[in-house]
Write a protein that holds these residues in place. Sequence first.
Motif, short mmCIF file in Angstrom:
data_model
loop_
_atom_site.label_atom_id
_atom_site.label_comp_id
_atom_site.label_asym_id
_atom_site.label_seq_id
_atom_site.Cartn_x
_atom_site.Cartn_y
_atom_site.Cartn_z
N ARG A 157 0.80 -1.46 -0.20
CA ARG A 157 0.00 -0.09 -0.29
C ARG A 157 0.68 0.94 -0.19
O ARG A 157 0.85 2.04 -0.47
N GLY A 158 2.05 1.30 0.58
CA GLY A 158 3.29 1.88 0.56
C GLY A 158 3.61 2.53 -0.50
O GLY A 158 3.88 1.67 -1.70
N GLU A 159 4.20 4.02 -0.60
CA GLU A 159 4.61 3.58 -1.85
C GLU A 159 6.59 3.84 -2.38
O GLU A 159 6.96 3.62 -3.06
N VAL A 160 7.55 4.01 -0.59
CA VAL A 160 8.19 3.19 -0.74
C VAL A 160 8.32 1.56 -1.06
O VAL A 160 9.20 1.52 -1.29
N VAL A 194 1.24 -10.07 -5.55
CA VAL A 194 0.47 -9.72 -4.75
C VAL A 194 1.36 -7.65 -4.82
O VAL A 194 0.43 -6.83 -5.24
N TYR A 195 2.38 -7.85 -5.98
CA TYR A 195 2.19 -6.42 -6.11
C TYR A 195 2.20 -5.81 -7.21
O TYR A 195 1.35 -4.87 -7.41
N HIS A 196 1.78 -6.54 -8.27
CA HIS A 196 1.16 -6.04 -9.61
C HIS A 196 -0.29 -5.80 -9.15
O HIS A 196 -1.00 -5.11 -9.80
N GLY A 199 -1.10 -2.59 -7.44
CA GLY A 199 -1.14 -1.16 -8.62
C GLY A 199 -2.02 -1.41 -9.13
O GLY A 199 -2.73 -0.51 -9.38
N GLU A 200 -2.64 -2.37 -9.78
CA GLU A 200 -3.91 -2.51 -10.09
C GLU A 200 -5.09 -2.27 -8.83
O GLU A 200 -5.62 -1.43 -9.78
N PRO A 204 -0.78 4.22 -4.69
CA PRO A 204 0.33 4.02 -3.07
C PRO A 204 -0.36 5.11 -2.22
O PRO A 204 -0.34 6.33 -2.37
N VAL A 205 -0.01 5.11 -1.17
CA VAL A 205 -0.06 5.78 0.28
C VAL A 205 1.24 6.57 -0.23
O VAL A 205 2.42 5.95 0.14
N LEU A 206 0.93 7.65 -0.56
CA LEU A 206 2.65 8.92 -0.71
C LEU A 206 3.60 8.79 0.52
O LEU A 206 2.78 8.92 1.55
N ASP A 207 4.40 9.05 0.37
CA ASP A 207 5.47 8.97 1.21
C ASP A 207 5.23 10.37 2.27
O ASP A 207 5.12 9.71 3.87
#
Length: 215
Positions: A157-160, A194-196, A199-200, A204-207
């Motif tokens: 969920r996170g940007e980093v 899970v990564y893909h 993205g779909e 993400p939640v930005l830093d």
Amino acid sequence: MAEDPRLRRILRALAWSGGFLAFIGAVAVTPFVLNLVAPNTLDWNRLSDISQSYGAVSLVISAAALLGVVTSIAFQAKQARLEGEQTFRAAHRELTMLTLTDSALLRCWEPPRIPMTEARWKQLIVTNLIVSMWASDHHLGRLNDGALRVVLGAHFRGEVARAHWENSGSMWRDHMAALEEPRRLRFVEIVDEVYHHAGETGPPVLDREFFIPGD
């Protein structure tokens, strides 16, 4: 100086094996001992019938003793693997923390595949340490596929987190493929999946949006 844990494991395994061999030896020499001490009037035919029953019982006992030895050795091997994995993880963590204390040491690692700031690269190094921890737990069976998907679902969920896998995912895939261990390959497959999926589902939640501004 403290005794080496690996030496203790080896000594315990040898003790088990020695005890088992001594037991088998005692069983083997029992008929000869009986022949020496038995009186001349002893009914050997009757003794033979009894010994057949005794032989069946001794076979069961011997099998149980062998199973105990095998179980002990397997347990010792598992413990050695766990200790080795924990030692590797501790060394990796210490090296990572050392790197973060001096910006010049960041150049000792591979350069980022994607252009980024030094601050972001430090974030990705720590993120890699987190993913390595999950990889170790999954490999050792402390984290099953379902639980891994749960933690990764929150992670991505996170940007980093997404930036880390975008930069380092290919290296992880190549590394695990070179190890040729099915469970390690399974870990990378699940992370990719899970990564893909993350993205779909959306951005993400930005830093900068992780926390609300403080006073």
